[in-house]
Write an enzyme that holds these catalytic residues in place. Structure first.
Site, PDB file in Angstrom:
ATOM      1  N   THR A  17     -22.166  43.443  59.941  1.00 61.67           N
ATOM      2  CA  THR A  17     -23.135  43.892  60.938  1.00 61.67           C
ATOM      3  C   THR A  17     -23.472  42.787  61.929  1.00 61.67           C
ATOM      4  OG1 THR A  17     -24.946  43.304  59.451  1.00 61.67           O
ATOM      5  CG2 THR A  17     -24.172  45.576  59.385  1.00 61.67           C
ATOM      6  N   SER A 112     -27.176  33.099  60.802  1.00 63.94           N
ATOM      7  CA  SER A 112     -28.543  33.605  60.890  1.00 63.94           C
ATOM      8  C   SER A 112     -29.466  32.936  59.874  1.00 63.94           C
ATOM      9  CB  SER A 112     -28.551  35.125  60.732  1.00 63.94           C
ATOM     10  OG  SER A 112     -29.828  35.658  61.006  1.00 63.94           O
ATOM     11  N   HIS A 113     -29.991  33.709  58.937  1.00 66.68           N
ATOM     12  CA  HIS A 113     -30.983  33.225  57.985  1.00 66.68           C
ATOM     13  C   HIS A 113     -30.346  32.677  56.711  1.00 66.68           C
ATOM     14  CE1 HIS A 113     -29.977  37.388  57.277  1.00 66.68           C
ATOM     15  NE2 HIS A 113     -30.363  37.274  56.037  1.00 66.68           N
ATOM     16  N   ASP A 276     -35.987  32.197  62.407  1.00 64.22           N
ATOM     17  CA  ASP A 276     -34.904  31.898  61.471  1.00 64.22           C
ATOM     18  C   ASP A 276     -33.860  30.979  62.084  1.00 64.22           C
ATOM     19  OD1 ASP A 276     -33.903  33.775  63.280  1.00 64.22           O
ATOM     20  OD2 ASP A 276     -32.523  34.625  61.804  1.00 64.22           O
ATOM     21  N   ASP A 278     -30.975  31.281  63.739  1.00 65.82           N
ATOM     22  CA  ASP A 278     -30.474  31.449  65.105  1.00 65.82           C
ATOM     23  C   ASP A 278     -31.520  31.982  66.069  1.00 65.82           C
ATOM     24  OD1 ASP A 278     -30.438  33.979  63.875  1.00 65.82           O
ATOM     25  OD2 ASP A 278     -28.817  34.686  65.162  1.00 65.82           O
ATOM     26  N   ASP A 280     -33.440  34.819  66.096  1.00 68.49           N
ATOM     27  CA  ASP A 280     -33.623  36.226  66.439  1.00 68.49           C
ATOM     28  C   ASP A 280     -34.655  36.934  65.554  1.00 68.49           C
ATOM     29  OD1 ASP A 280     -32.090  36.372  64.134  1.00 68.49           O
ATOM     30  OD2 ASP A 280     -30.543  37.678  64.982  1.00 68.49           O
ATOM     31  N   ARG A 281     -35.122  36.305  64.490  1.00 71.92           N
ATOM     32  CA  ARG A 281     -36.101  36.942  63.610  1.00 71.92           C
ATOM     33  C   ARG A 281     -37.482  36.302  63.783  1.00 71.92           C
ATOM     34  NH1 ARG A 281     -33.257  38.957  58.086  1.00 71.92           N
ATOM     35  NH2 ARG A 281     -31.227  39.471  58.978  1.00 71.92           N
ATOM     36  N   LYS A 375     -32.334  41.156  68.800  1.00 72.55           N
ATOM     37  CA  LYS A 375     -33.713  40.903  68.400  1.00 72.55           C
ATOM     38  C   LYS A 375     -34.078  39.497  68.841  1.00 72.55           C
ATOM     39  CE  LYS A 375     -32.041  40.339  63.611  1.00 72.55           C
ATOM     40  NZ  LYS A 375     -30.827  41.180  63.619  1.00 72.55           N
TER      41      LYS A 375
END
Length: 542
Positions: A17, A112-113, A276, A278, A280-281, A375
């Site tokens: 994803t 990401s995270h 996070d 990158d 985006d969160r 996001k």
């Protein structure tokens, strides 16, 4: 000089994803990164002469990978690369630059995270010309190409200086090293009332932003402290580190525990937030008050017209299926459409591009709007700061008023991480087969009224996505959802989402785990989680 290198396929290079994520050591294998990047380049139309954006979250192997990708871009006749200084660009910043500078697309280097460091994870994904993640059609084409690839093209130049702003050349390709924050900061100032936020900080308002030693550190220092005047020290863990300081760059109650402790102290700050790896969160916390991502989306939608960029109202909203239905209730009150999509930001992209929605979000700490096609963590924080400045109330007061007006979707997510993949798959398959027999069962006075495997028919392109999560619907506006996450690199992550609508004012402030205890117990029993996974309790509760 351009070299043609012979290679052979690696199995398992199917993007998930959010692109291809694997352990760092996997990406460091000879030809592994090169194979995937060439597969992307082979599948992107009109690449020769194109402009690409490139950057990452600064995790281990980021700088080395950027050198390789620059040489490969030159080898594939890319005309220009826009690169964040030092190889840094947040994911929403990449989306913004693609959109506002007319780039063909961009490559984002991030997991990401997921944890970083030599024993952590690495990742790469391609974003298309709208600034959003590649479509499933394109990612499937990239995977197919990766399984048959036999060569890649690369310039023989050894090194490019990525730390000095300005233009340089690699073969015939121009490389423009950008300030990673400048374009993004300008966009944020066009969306929010920065002067009202400055007044908020001048009034003595205290905030902590935990950048988790990830990419948003430079953005938060520049925007919150330098531009908006927040006191020095507002941003903690603001220096990006290759291993994120040994922490887990996931902004939740477990991994941002230090921030949570600060906000729960009697003398703690008024407002807290985290982002996070990158960028985006986001996690939003008030003094002694955690705001679930589902509630945050709903509150933002209900108050959007208080924010300059959204004063004309919302076209519509969207949420991922596992996200609570709190925003649905706001949409109904506003008489605007509300779309329920599978998990994955790419599903919001079509709705945003078609002008169907303005705000969207996921329960996994992701919120965004039509300003980019990702996001955006810091955008969400600035939205909340603008809202706090306008309303003149605390986070807890705003949340309480929202629950009184709309009811509270009491919500929790239980994560079972690094579960044996085969055991997790069997659990889901058996549960899927048993869904029809669950209808009519009773748990804690609630009846299972429906059970299904969620599928989504995209209203824009007509595509159908099946197998997106198992749902149990209960009669008192309650749900239990089961999903296997696609963001990990080791084993499987089983996520269980549980919610129930509460409208009794005397119960609105009760602890979610206590209020949902009967459903939590039923969710574990009906799926046989303890027996099948060996886990007596989840690793993370949010």
């Amino acid at each position: 000089m351009i070299e043609t290198c012979r290679t052979q396929p690696f199995s398992g290079q199917r993007p998930g994803t959010s692109g291809l994520r694997k352990p760092v050591k996997t990406f460091m294998q000879p030809h592994y990164l090169e194979n995937f990047v060439q597969s992307v380049f082979d599948c992107v139309e009109d690449l020769a002469g194109a402009t690409l954006v490139l950057g990452g979250d600064g995790r281990y192997h980021n700088r080395e990978a950027i050198q390789t990708i620059l040489r490969m871009a030159a080898g594939n006749r890319v005309s220009r690369v826009l690169l964040g200084r030092g190889g840094l660009l947040s994911t929403p910043a990449v989306s913004s630059i693609i959109r506002h500078r007319g780039a063909t697309g961009g490559l984002i280097l991030s997991a990401s995270h997921n944890p970083g460091g030599p024993n952590g994870d690495f990742g790469i994904k391609y974003n298309s010309g709208n600034g959003g993640p590649a479509t499933e059609t394109l990612t499937e084409a990239i995977y197919t190409r990766s399984q048959e690839i036999d060569r890649y093209y690369i310039a023989t130049t050894n090194h490019v200086d990525i730390d000095v702003l300005g233009d340089t050349h690699l073969e015939a390709m121009k490389i423009t090293v950008l300030d990673p924050v400048a374009d993004y900061s300008e966009l944020m100032e066009s969306l929010f009332d920065f002067e009202r936020i400055r007044e908020l900080f001048r009034s003595g308002f205290r905030m902590r932003f935990d950048a988790m030693h990830a990419v948003t550190g430079p953005y938060a220092h520049a925007i919150l402290e330098d531009v908006l005047g927040a006191p020095e020290g507002t941003v903690i863990h603001g220096t990006p580190l290759a291993d994120f300081g040994g922490g887990h760059p996931d902004p939740n109650l477990t991994h941002a525990a230090e921030l949570v402790r600060q906000l729960n102290r009697p003398e703690g700050p008024d407002f807290g937030a985290a982002s996070d790896g990158d960028g985006d969160r986001n996690m939003i916390i008030g003094h002694g008050c955690f705001v679930t991502p589902s509630d945050s989306l709903a509150i933002m939608a209900a108050n959007a017209t208080r924010i300059p960029a959204y004063r004309e109202g919302l076209l519509g909203v969207a949420r991922s299926m596992p996200t609570s239905r709190a925003v649905d209730r706001v949409a109904a009150r506003l008489n605007i459409p509300c779309y329920e999509t599978p998990t994955g930001w790419k599903f919001f992209g079509n709705l945003l591009d078609a002008g169907r929605i303005t705000l969207c979000g996921e329960e996994s700490f992701g919120t965004g709007s039509n300003h980019v096609r990702e996001k955006d963590g810091l955008w969400a924080v600035l939205f909340w700061l603008n809202l706090l400045a306008v309303r003149g109330q605390s986070v807890a007061e705003i949340v309480a008023e929202h629950w009184q007006a709309y009811g509270r979707d009491v919500y929790t997510r239980h994560d079972y991480e690094d579960v044996d993949a085969d055991a997790a798959s069997r659990l889901m398959q058996d549960l899927r087969e048993n869904l029809p027999g669950l209808v009519g069962q009773t748990v804690g006075g609630s009846h299972v009224t429906a059970a299904d495997d969620f599928a989504y028919d995209d209203p824009i392109d007509g595509s159908r996505s099946e197998g997106q999560g198992l749902r149990l619907m209960l009669g008192d506006e309650a749900r239990i959802v089961y999903r296997l996450s696609g963001t990990g690199t080791q084993g499987a992550t089983l996520r269980v989402y549980i919610e129930r609508l509460e409208t009794r004012r005397s119960h609105l402030q009760a602890d979610a785990q206590t209020q949902l205890a009967d459903l939590i117990r039923f969710a574990g029993e009906v799926a046989g989680i303890a027996e099948r996974t060996g886990r007596q309790s989840p690793d993370v509760i949010t």
